[in-house]
Design an enzyme around this catalytic site. Structure first.
Site, mmCIF file in Angstrom:
data_model
loop_
_atom_site.group_PDB
_atom_site.id
_atom_site.type_symbol
_atom_site.label_atom_id
_atom_site.label_comp_id
_atom_site.label_asym_id
_atom_site.label_seq_id
_atom_site.Cartn_x
_atom_site.Cartn_y
_atom_site.Cartn_z
ATOM 1 N N LYS A 1 0.859 -1.192 0.000
ATOM 2 C CA LYS A 1 0.000 0.000 0.000
ATOM 3 C C LYS A 1 0.893 1.239 0.000
ATOM 4 C CE LYS A 1 -4.349 0.614 2.510
ATOM 5 N NZ LYS A 1 -4.957 0.437 3.826
HETATM 6 O O1 G3P Z 1 -9.467 1.367 4.857
HETATM 7 C C1 G3P Z 1 -9.229 2.635 5.366
HETATM 8 C C2 G3P Z 1 -9.798 2.742 6.711
HETATM 9 O O2 G3P Z 1 -9.064 1.991 7.624
HETATM 10 C C3 G3P Z 1 -9.989 4.124 7.163
HETATM 11 O O3 G3P Z 1 -11.178 4.126 7.841
HETATM 12 O O4 G3P Z 1 -12.894 4.950 9.357
HETATM 13 O O5 G3P Z 1 -10.477 5.579 9.716
HETATM 14 O O6 G3P Z 1 -11.778 6.549 7.841
HETATM 15 P P1 G3P Z 1 -11.592 5.384 8.737
#
Ligand code: G3P
Length: 217
Positions: A83
């Site tokens: 990534k």
């Molecule tokens: O896949 C990306 C994710 O981990 C981010 O999620 O909820 O932190 O925006 P969030």
């Protein structure tokens, strides 16, 4: 639609994997922190548990350092997807790693133009963050829709990996739009099974069953 599980918690991955609901796993530095595990060790464990791609994120900011980190991460297992962040250096690193045959997931995508650039350099996955756009009053699902149209217009085979999924409606809408993959926390995937009428109907069946006085086993 493929389901990736957005966590570095091996027990949660194992439960969904056993059910056939884990087509891959995504991690990031925040999820590694939350797990309390060593990145190399936990990534190796996860990659050995699941058949599909396991995303492990570089933390360098310069392309040459990202490439070195990416090569090290890619050596962990054949199903590692490296990534890289959606920066100019990240695009350079993506191009080099992809040319070497490594799966690359370009993360932190917030615009259709970013997704177009990632496809141009051969990303395997593009990760648009829906929830974080919703957080600033921009409809994250519109972004998924725009990327779907652009990729289909030109036949790019970069897969749209809808990320930052926060709700069951995000999951349903991504499936309707045609995202190739969604990555969601285990709790969101489990909530997709819930419906108040299912609970109500089951309760009524159980009450009637008790009145029959019968047993199946
Ligand atoms: O896949 C990306 C994710 O981990 C981010 O999620 O909820 O932190 O925006 P969030």
């Amino acid at each position: 639609m493929k389901f990736f599980v957005d966590t570095a918690e091996v027990d949660e991955i194992a439960e969904l994997n056993d059910l056939g609901m884990c087509d891959g796993v995504t991690t990031n530095p925040s999820l590694i922190l939350k797990s309390g595990r060593d990145i190399l060790e936990v990534t190796k464990e996860i990659a050995g548990m699941v058949d599909g791609p396991v995303s492990a994120e570089v933390v360098a900011l310069k392309a040459e350092d990202m490439i070195a980190e990416g090569r090290k991460l890619a050596k962990i297992a054949e199903n590692i997807a490296v990534k890289v962040p959606m920066t100019w250096d990240g695009l350079k690193a993506c191009g080099v790693l992809a040319a070497e045959g490594t799966m690359v997931n370009v993360t932190l995508c917030f615009s259709a133009n970013q997704a177009l650039l990632a496809a141009k350099v051969g990303a395997t996955f593009i990760s648009p963050f829906i929830g974080r756009l919703d957080d600033i009053n921009i409809d994250g699902l519109d972004l998924i829709d725009d990327i779907r149209t652009i990729y289909d217009n030109y036949g790019y085979d970069t897969q749209i990996l809808a990320a930052s999924i926060r709700s069951v409606n995000h999951a349903k809408d991504c499936a309707l739009i045609g995202a190739d993959v969604m990555t969601a926390p285990p709790e969101v995937i489990k909530k997709m099974a819930n419906h108040v009428l299912t609970d109500k109907g089951l309760d009524a069946f159980m009450k009637d069953w008790a009145k029959t006085g019968q047993k199946i086993l």
